[in-house]
Design a protein around this motif. Structure first.
Motif, mmCIF file in Angstrom:
data_model
loop_
_atom_site.group_PDB
_atom_site.id
_atom_site.type_symbol
_atom_site.label_atom_id
_atom_site.label_comp_id
_atom_site.label_asym_id
_atom_site.label_seq_id
_atom_site.Cartn_x
_atom_site.Cartn_y
_atom_site.Cartn_z
ATOM 1 N N GLU A 131 0.678 -1.269 -0.061
ATOM 2 C CA GLU A 131 -0.090 0.000 0.072
ATOM 3 C C GLU A 131 0.790 1.236 -0.029
ATOM 4 N N PRO A 132 0.237 2.510 -0.564
ATOM 5 C CA PRO A 132 0.978 3.809 -0.344
ATOM 6 C C PRO A 132 1.568 3.764 1.179
ATOM 7 N N TRP A 133 2.864 4.657 1.085
ATOM 8 C CA TRP A 133 3.276 5.242 2.229
ATOM 9 C C TRP A 133 2.325 6.081 2.949
ATOM 10 N N PRO A 134 1.798 6.288 4.298
ATOM 11 C CA PRO A 134 2.823 5.658 5.364
ATOM 12 C C PRO A 134 2.545 4.117 5.751
ATOM 13 N N LYS A 135 1.020 3.846 4.944
ATOM 14 C CA LYS A 135 0.726 2.369 5.576
ATOM 15 C C LYS A 135 1.630 1.218 4.970
ATOM 16 N N GLY A 136 2.208 1.466 3.937
ATOM 17 C CA GLY A 136 2.791 0.265 3.212
ATOM 18 C C GLY A 136 4.198 0.920 2.627
ATOM 19 N N SER A 137 4.605 0.213 1.565
ATOM 20 C CA SER A 137 6.002 0.328 0.880
ATOM 21 C C SER A 137 5.878 1.010 -0.507
ATOM 22 N N SER A 138 4.740 1.512 -1.109
ATOM 23 C CA SER A 138 4.773 2.183 -2.380
ATOM 24 C C SER A 138 4.822 3.625 -2.124
ATOM 25 N N ALA A 139 5.149 4.365 -3.268
ATOM 26 C CA ALA A 139 5.135 5.670 -3.344
ATOM 27 C C ALA A 139 4.747 6.031 -4.471
ATOM 28 N N PRO A 140 3.397 6.117 -4.771
ATOM 29 C CA PRO A 140 2.870 6.450 -6.140
ATOM 30 C C PRO A 140 2.423 7.877 -6.332
ATOM 31 N N SER A 141 2.973 8.696 -5.341
ATOM 32 C CA SER A 141 2.658 10.126 -5.448
ATOM 33 C C SER A 141 3.835 11.221 -5.794
ATOM 34 N N ILE A 142 4.921 10.713 -6.248
ATOM 35 C CA ILE A 142 6.187 11.359 -6.462
ATOM 36 C C ILE A 142 5.841 12.401 -7.324
ATOM 37 N N ASP A 143 6.231 13.678 -6.948
ATOM 38 C CA ASP A 143 6.254 14.805 -7.705
ATOM 39 C C ASP A 143 7.458 15.077 -8.594
ATOM 40 N N GLU A 163 28.223 14.816 2.858
ATOM 41 C CA GLU A 163 27.772 13.237 3.162
ATOM 42 C C GLU A 163 26.427 13.248 3.659
ATOM 43 N N THR A 164 25.736 13.822 2.829
ATOM 44 C CA THR A 164 24.069 13.544 2.762
ATOM 45 C C THR A 164 23.762 12.281 2.412
ATOM 46 N N ARG A 165 22.962 11.317 2.915
ATOM 47 C CA ARG A 165 22.885 10.004 2.560
ATOM 48 C C ARG A 165 21.316 9.930 2.118
ATOM 49 N N ALA A 166 20.627 10.806 2.857
ATOM 50 C CA ALA A 166 18.912 10.567 2.370
ATOM 51 C C ALA A 166 18.178 11.776 2.812
ATOM 52 N N LEU A 167 17.618 12.024 1.693
ATOM 53 C CA LEU A 167 16.898 13.439 1.713
ATOM 54 C C LEU A 167 15.064 12.816 1.246
ATOM 55 N N LEU A 168 13.926 13.283 2.141
ATOM 56 C CA LEU A 168 12.797 12.988 1.783
ATOM 57 C C LEU A 168 11.933 13.874 2.241
ATOM 58 N N VAL A 169 10.975 14.114 1.189
ATOM 59 C CA VAL A 169 9.838 15.036 1.690
ATOM 60 C C VAL A 169 8.483 14.481 1.591
ATOM 61 N N ILE A 170 7.620 14.758 2.705
ATOM 62 C CA ILE A 170 6.274 14.153 2.822
ATOM 63 C C ILE A 170 5.574 15.534 2.773
ATOM 64 N N GLN A 171 4.614 15.631 1.719
ATOM 65 C CA GLN A 171 3.611 16.667 1.562
ATOM 66 C C GLN A 171 2.249 16.330 1.826
ATOM 67 N N ASP A 172 1.369 16.966 2.480
ATOM 68 C CA ASP A 172 0.191 16.468 2.681
ATOM 69 C C ASP A 172 -0.156 15.265 2.967
ATOM 70 N N GLY A 173 0.486 14.420 3.667
ATOM 71 C CA GLY A 173 0.503 13.183 3.979
ATOM 72 C C GLY A 173 0.890 12.338 3.112
ATOM 73 N N ALA A 174 1.598 12.733 1.836
ATOM 74 C CA ALA A 174 2.122 11.679 0.933
ATOM 75 C C ALA A 174 3.429 11.684 0.766
ATOM 76 N N LEU A 175 4.130 10.666 0.385
ATOM 77 C CA LEU A 175 5.545 10.782 0.193
ATOM 78 C C LEU A 175 5.707 11.240 -1.419
ATOM 79 N N VAL A 176 6.301 12.602 -1.483
ATOM 80 C CA VAL A 176 6.454 13.030 -2.706
ATOM 81 C C VAL A 176 7.872 12.974 -3.623
ATOM 82 N N ALA A 177 8.988 12.839 -2.532
ATOM 83 C CA ALA A 177 10.136 12.919 -3.218
ATOM 84 C C ALA A 177 11.099 12.366 -2.401
ATOM 85 N N GLU A 178 11.989 11.581 -2.887
ATOM 86 C CA GLU A 178 13.127 11.100 -1.939
ATOM 87 C C GLU A 178 14.264 10.779 -2.672
#
Length: 460
Positions: A131-143, A163-178
């Motif tokens: 299912e889509p993040w945050p409940k599951g592992s998919s990220a269908p809302s990438i901007d 040495e940045t290893r991870a950057l991630l953005v959640i907008q309006d409850g959806a994973l939109v970029a990582e």
């Protein structure tokens, strides 16, 4: 023969003098601190190498570089990896040796004292579906446009040696970029250092939501009941205003380094701290304080390692879907709440979204709205009000901590510039994980990732 002895003695004296003079600039410590420095170097080396290898999956070469960012002396460590036993032994040119061992689900703990009870602890893995993040592992809302911006920031960071290893953005409850550095994936657990303080506070919040633990109660520990420390409340520990003296300096011989790298019980160090200020009057950042909260939680759960691990799994990890998180314990079996939590960027973001949602995620209320409000509210100290329940606040004083970011933003923050930002006014969570030895442009970079001013904010 006498001349040979004189030459040898002269050489020894010259070497000793050279080490005395060169140790501070080259090794990062004075020769008078050699004993403590050996304990810190071997303890840090064994612990971080063990977790780096068996929790995060890093290479031995990469681990050495991470350790050397703290002190050039760490390059002198011999790190022996026993992959069968999942144990790492650190030796510093024969001056001292320390081992740390990995246990599935518990991560790594230094082998100090009797650690065999940890062998009996069972940890059930958290399962997530597609299912889509945050409940599951998919990220269908990438901007796509935001993803390009994020990729550019990560590339610029690492071109500058940040040495940045991870950057991630959640907008309006959806994973939109990582975006991830080479060798890092959405499932890689990364050390949050002091971001673990915020998670430790959230465990207290969960216990409070279940009706256990009065934040205003005193006499928290039997060892304090006959002295003035009995007046310290749980809320004052949460707000770092306990008034206890604790040396947070990260140098050989300090309370902080002893607590993390050579103590059998991390919380014992702060438990013995004397009072320095009236409780509630003075803010003093203290990792020892967080480990006192972890000790208090452990007591509330029956002083049992398995019960503490089960509570963490059942009450936070499973409902949040945090399948790539490890909360490590000290050799005595108590969570090292100040420092030793490894989680993927997506899992750190789940914690941020839980806070942004007022304590609810995936259809489950885990924290009360009142607790979240108190956790993100300034404290009443006389010197630094911009700190809530183990969260750093952007506002609360005459100036914003990060002028480029919303005034209502607040943060989990850790060493090497780990950051999770929650910004209620823009409904945004941003995660940055890395290994920056110096400064990091949090305000500048995060501002580029926020929605345009005036854009409607959707609440889930």
């Amino acid at each position: 023969m006498k001349s040979t002895i004189k030459i040898l003695l002269g050489t020894v004296v010259a070497l000793a003098l050279a080490v005395t003079l060169l140790a501070p600039p080259l090794l990062g410590f004075s020769i008078t601190q050699l004993g403590s420095a050996v304990r810190v170097a071997t303890g840090m080396g064994a612990k971080l190498a063990c977790s780096g290898r068996y929790v995060s999956g890093f290479t031995p070469a990469g681990i050495v570089e991470d350790l050397a960012s703290y002190s050039p002396a760490n390059r002198l460590l011999n790190l022996d990896y026993d992959d069968d036993a999942r144990r790492v032994t650190a030796d510093l040119i024969g001056l001292g040796e320390v081992s740390a061992r990995y246990r599935k689900g518990l991560g790594c703990a230094l082998e100090i004292g009797d650690t065999t009870p940890l062998d009996q602890v069972a940890v059930t893995p958290v399962e997530v579906d597609g299912e889509p993040w945050p409940k599951g592992s998919s990220a269908p809302s990438i901007d796509a446009e935001l993803q390009q911006r994020l990729d550019a920031i990560l590339a610029a960071d690492n071109a500058a040696g940040l040495e940045t290893r991870a950057l991630l953005v959640i907008q309006d409850g959806a994973l939109v970029a990582e975006s991830y550095a080479d060798g890092i994936t959405p499932q890689t657990p990364l050390l949050g250092w002091s971001m673990g303080k915020s998670l430790t506070a959230m465990l207290q919040g969960r216990l409070e939501a279940l009706g256990q633990g009065d934040r205003q109660a005193g006499a928290l520990f039997a060892e304090w009941r006959d002295d003035p420390r009995r007046e310290i409340t749980l809320e004052q520990l949460l707000q770092m205003s306990s008034g206890l003296a604790f040396d947070e300096t990260y140098a050989p011989g300090s309370d902080a380094t002893h607590m993390l790298f050579s103590a059998q019980s991390a919380s014992d160090v702060a438990l013995a701290s004397p009072p320095a200020h009236a409780p509630g009057s003075h803010f003093s950042y203290s990792s020892g304080t967080t480990n006192l909260i972890a000790r208090w939680l452990h007591q509330q759960l029956g002083s049992d390692v398995q019960a503490s691990v089960d509570f963490f799994q059942r009450e936070l990890l499973q409902p949040l879907g945090m399948a790539n998180t490890v909360f490590e314990v000290d050799p005595s079996g108590i969570f090292v709440g100040s420092s030793y939590i490894y989680a993927s960027a997506r899992d750190w973001a789940r914690l941020g979204q839980l806070m942004l949602n007022g304590g609810e995620l995936n259809g489950q209320r885990l924290l009360s709205e009142d607790w979240v409000a108190r956790a993100s509210m300034p404290n009443g100290s006389d010197n630094e009000p911009r700190y809530g329940y183990q969260f750093w606040l952007n506002s609360g004083a005459d100036v914003l901590r990060y002028p480029e970011l919303p005034a209502d933003a607040y943060f989990m923050q850790g060493n090497r510039k780990q950051v999770v930002m929650m910004a209620p006014s823009t409904n945004t969570v941003i995660v940055r994980l890395g290994w920056s030895a110096g400064s990091y442009p949090v305000g500048q970079n995060f501002a580029e990732l926020l929605p345009p001013v005036g854009q409607a904010v959707t609440r889930n």
